[in-house]
Design a protein around this motif. Structure first.
Motif, mmCIF file in Angstrom:
data_model
loop_
_atom_site.group_PDB
_atom_site.id
_atom_site.type_symbol
_atom_site.label_atom_id
_atom_site.label_comp_id
_atom_site.label_asym_id
_atom_site.label_seq_id
_atom_site.Cartn_x
_atom_site.Cartn_y
_atom_site.Cartn_z
ATOM 1 N N LEU A 472 0.824 -1.212 0.000
ATOM 2 C CA LEU A 472 0.000 0.000 0.000
ATOM 3 C C LEU A 472 0.860 1.266 0.000
ATOM 4 O O LEU A 472 0.423 2.314 -0.488
ATOM 5 C CB LEU A 472 -0.924 -0.012 1.215
ATOM 6 N N THR A 473 2.058 1.176 0.511
ATOM 7 C CA THR A 473 2.945 2.346 0.522
ATOM 8 C C THR A 473 3.440 2.713 -0.873
ATOM 9 O O THR A 473 3.949 3.820 -1.072
ATOM 10 C CB THR A 473 4.156 2.075 1.418
ATOM 11 N N ASP A 474 3.280 1.810 -1.848
ATOM 12 C CA ASP A 474 3.720 2.118 -3.216
ATOM 13 C C ASP A 474 2.836 3.146 -3.894
ATOM 14 O O ASP A 474 3.179 3.650 -4.971
ATOM 15 C CB ASP A 474 3.749 0.840 -4.059
ATOM 16 N N GLN A 521 -8.059 -1.970 11.715
ATOM 17 C CA GLN A 521 -7.324 -0.830 12.277
ATOM 18 C C GLN A 521 -5.941 -0.705 11.647
ATOM 19 O O GLN A 521 -5.452 0.412 11.461
ATOM 20 C CB GLN A 521 -7.205 -0.984 13.794
ATOM 21 N N ALA A 522 -5.321 -1.823 11.301
ATOM 22 C CA ALA A 522 -4.005 -1.769 10.649
ATOM 23 C C ALA A 522 -4.110 -1.097 9.280
ATOM 24 O O ALA A 522 -3.261 -0.277 8.905
ATOM 25 C CB ALA A 522 -3.428 -3.168 10.522
ATOM 26 N N PHE A 523 -5.153 -1.409 8.535
ATOM 27 C CA PHE A 523 -5.319 -0.786 7.223
ATOM 28 C C PHE A 523 -5.644 0.705 7.363
ATOM 29 O O PHE A 523 -5.153 1.525 6.579
ATOM 30 C CB PHE A 523 -6.431 -1.502 6.442
ATOM 31 N N VAL A 524 -6.457 1.076 8.339
ATOM 32 C CA VAL A 524 -6.790 2.490 8.533
ATOM 33 C C VAL A 524 -5.533 3.275 8.898
ATOM 34 O O VAL A 524 -5.296 4.385 8.391
ATOM 35 C CB VAL A 524 -7.879 2.642 9.602
ATOM 36 N N LYS A 525 -4.728 2.704 9.784
ATOM 37 C CA LYS A 525 -3.475 3.360 10.171
ATOM 38 C C LYS A 525 -2.542 3.510 8.975
ATOM 39 O O LYS A 525 -1.929 4.566 8.764
ATOM 40 C CB LYS A 525 -2.804 2.522 11.264
ATOM 41 N N ARG A 526 -2.441 2.482 8.157
ATOM 42 C CA ARG A 526 -1.565 2.545 6.967
ATOM 43 C C ARG A 526 -2.088 3.555 5.950
ATOM 44 O O ARG A 526 -1.313 4.278 5.317
ATOM 45 C CB ARG A 526 -1.449 1.150 6.353
ATOM 46 N N ILE A 527 -3.391 3.627 5.779
ATOM 47 C CA ILE A 527 -3.968 4.572 4.817
ATOM 48 C C ILE A 527 -3.697 6.018 5.250
ATOM 49 O O ILE A 527 -3.335 6.876 4.438
ATOM 50 C CB ILE A 527 -5.491 4.321 4.679
ATOM 51 N N CYS A 528 -3.841 6.297 6.546
ATOM 52 C CA CYS A 528 -3.570 7.665 7.035
ATOM 53 C C CYS A 528 -2.091 8.007 6.908
ATOM 54 O O CYS A 528 -1.731 9.159 6.591
ATOM 55 C CB CYS A 528 -4.017 7.791 8.482
ATOM 56 N N ALA A 529 -1.215 7.032 7.125
ATOM 57 C CA ALA A 529 0.222 7.277 6.981
ATOM 58 C C ALA A 529 0.582 7.560 5.526
ATOM 59 O O ALA A 529 1.416 8.432 5.234
ATOM 60 C CB ALA A 529 1.009 6.088 7.515
ATOM 61 N N VAL A 530 -0.050 6.841 4.602
ATOM 62 C CA VAL A 530 0.215 7.075 3.171
ATOM 63 C C VAL A 530 -0.319 8.434 2.748
ATOM 64 O O VAL A 530 0.285 9.123 1.912
ATOM 65 C CB VAL A 530 -0.413 5.938 2.333
#
Length: 616
Positions: A472-474, A521-530
């Motif tokens: 997702l970071t890509d 919650q892991a996906f929400v956290k990753r989406i906000c970081a991206v």
């Protein structure tokens, strides 16, 4: 009285003397020079009421002078040498236009004139204008046939029907249909020779001119293929035209693929699309077996099919066995019937078929039947390409198109193939041989299959969640630069962002009941970081929109906003598994940083999420 008559007669003779002499001098052609010609004009009336004939002398060139005039353009300079050619072309244009207008205005009486245009297709003289003549004739014949072809299929008469006496109107109509069909067949055979370059031995054209004729011939076939689906020889056109779509010439290939797409979009019955898909499936099968391969644009044409409903019972294996048994039982029961009952059933079937014909509307059952056979052929092509060897170039060229097609028609796949298809896609994702876009198509196709009839299947898609969470970071590199070493295709295109959004929506929102709290919650956290690292404000806003939607879907995500309610532990963002990343031990501090984002939309979206968190 007699004197008065003599004086009047003498006066008239004197007035007419000059004109009579001129007439006598003109009639005596021995005394006139050979270059003069006397042309009689309309007579005039004198004051006395006498009609006087008039003449005009014109210069006429002799045969020797004509020969000299004909030779002068040849002996002229190179600048004036091409002057007679446009005049010749204009004459040909006017002749072709006259023939076409006659045929279009009254096809039944002037259909014979098409033979002249057919002869112009192989014109060889004059050499400098033969190419233009052929092009004009080919383009004109294409337009004329499209205009005069009737809206029904012409059936050839049997010998018994020919022996029957017909009225004049019916006989003329039959003769017109036979001549039209004959000329149309000759035109198609000529186009086939032009397209396949069978005329090169007889032709005096150069290679460049032959290429121009080939392109025009393919264009004519494409026009006829699109607009004469109901008429005779349409299947013959498909057999000739569709293999040309795999040509190395990009212009010709694109023309053929465009014609196929237009036919798929305009086909309302489904029969024409079915016959076309069968020819394309055979072409792909032969291309997979040969070294030449298949162009991806051919497989992309399947995406233009409009198929929404199919008969899943006829596609399943069990239903086919049952229908075979039922047919045997019906055959046995039919043998037990009496002659009267058999006649009654036969008469009933005839009446039902006649009623369908009088309705003039294709029944829904027939349309669904054609669509079912069509989608079976399409999936057969897709599965053949998926089973192809990975190391070959063909697999890599067509895989992107195949995955896109599977994602589009995933709701039409038979449930018997779900488990095998998911396993194949999972192997492709975990193999590492695919690029970012292809992996996204695999993920989207898998979850689209599982969201429909596949909900009843016991399939664990955890590997797809792991891959999307890890990659997702890509999304950061969509507009910034190339991808990391994991990807092989360089820059990510803009449409890949849409794929990411669709995958997140179908994996986390539509399957919210199957998603655990740690994973969500892991996906929400990753989406906000991206969202903090993407450059375009629109991309960050769309990412935050998905995060807000996911937060509203589960009230237990309120722990991301309350540090006191968090579980003791350490958040590990570098882990690729969202289940074990410790997402319950962190908070969304990224939203407070996004409140000071340079994009106003991102600022408003982050503030809205923080306000809505109080209601969770």
């Amino acid at each position: 009285m007699r004197g008065h008559i003599r004086r009047r007669k003498r006066k008239l003779d004197e007035e007419a003397t000059e004109y009579e002499r001129r007439y006598k001098r003109s009639s005596a052609f021995d005394s006139d020079p050979p270059s003069l010609k006397v042309r009689p004009l309309l007579p005039i009336k004198s004051k006395s009421g006498v009609l006087i004939q008039q003449f005009r002398e014109e210069d006429v060139a002799t045969d020797e002078e004509k020969d000299i005039e004909d030779e002068e353009p040849v002996k002229s300079t190179s600048e004036n040498a091409d002057v007679p050619i446009p005049m010749n072309i204009q004459q040909i244009k006017s002749e072709i236009a006259k023939i076409c207008s006659n045929v279009v205005n009254d096809p039944q009486n002037h259909v014979k004139e098409l033979k002249k245009l057919l002869a112009m297709l192989w014109e060889t003289k004059p050499y400098r204008t033969c190419l233009i003549i052929r092009k004009l004739a080919m383009a004109s014949l294409t337009c004329v046939f499209i205009d005069i072809i009737p809206g029904y299929r012409i059936r050839q008469l049997t010998e018994e029907e020919r022996s029957v006496k017909l009225s004049k109107e019916v006989k003329s109509l039959v003769e017109f249909e036979e001549r039209l069909l004959k000329h149309y067949q000759n035109f198609l055979s000529s186009l086939e020779k032009v397209v396949t370059n069978d005329y090169t031995k007889k032709s005096k054209l150069s290679k460049q001119e032959q290429k121009e004729m080939t392109v025009l011939g393919v264009k004519s076939l494409c026009e006829l293929y699109e607009k004469t689906t109901h008429f005779n020889f349409h299947q013959n056109i498909a057999v000739v035209l569709l293999p040309i779509a795999n040509s190395n010439n990009k212009v010709i290939s694109e023309m053929c693929c465009t014609a196929i797409r237009n036919l798929f979009r305009s086909d309302k019955n489904g029969l024409t699309s079915l016959s076309t898909v069968k020819v394309l499936a055979k072409l792909v099968r032969e291309g997979c077996a040969s070294k030449k391969g298949v162009r991806p644009s051919i497989v992309e044409t399947f995406l233009s099919l409009h198929i929404n409903h199919v008969d899943f019972e006829s596609m399943s294996k069990d239903s086919k066995r049952m229908t075979a048994k039922e047919k045997k039982k019906a055959a046995e029961e039919k043998k037990k019937l009496s002659r009267a009952q058999k006649k009654y059933l036969k008469r009933k079937e005839q009446l039902q078929s006649e009623l369908k014909e009088t309705e003039a509307i294709e029944s829904r059952e027939t349309k669904v039947k054609y669509h079912t056979e069509t989608i079976q052929q399409v999936f057969l092509v897709y599965f053949r390409i998926l089973k192809h060897k990975k190391g070959q170039v063909l697999h890599k060229r067509l895989l992107n198109t195949v995955l896109q097609g599977l994602s589009q028609f995933a709701h039409l796949i038979n449930i018997d193939f779900f488990s095998d298809l998911v396993l194949v896609l999972q192997k492709l994702v975990t193999s590492g041989d695919l690029n970012f876009k292809q992996n996204l198509y695999c993920i989207f196709t898998t979850f689209k299959v599982l969201s429909g009839q596949g909900e009843a299947l016991n399939i664990d898609p955890s590997e797809f969640y792991k891959y999307l969470y890890a990659t997702l970071t890509d999304v950061v590199y969509i507009s910034v630069g190339p991808l990391n070493s994991r990807k092989k295709d360089g820059v990510v295109k803009s449409n890949e962002l849409e794929l990411v959004m669709e995958c997140l929506n179908i994996m986390l929102d539509k399957r919210r009941k199957q998603v655990t709290l740690n994973r969500l919650q892991a996906f929400v956290k990753r989406i906000c970081a991206v969202s903090m690292n993407v450059h375009p404000g629109s991309t960050a806003n769309s990412m935050l929109t998905i995060a807000a939607k996911l937060l509203q879907s589960n009230s237990k995500t309120s722990g991301l906003f309350d540090p006191e309610s968090q579980v003791k532990g350490i958040y590990l963002p570098e882990l690729e598994d969202p289940e074990h990343s410790g997402s319950t031990s962190t908070c969304l501090w990224e939203l407070h940083a996004l409140r000071r984002h340079f994009c106003p939309d991102v600022q408003n979206q982050s503030l809205r999420i923080l306000k809505d968190s109080s209601s969770l």
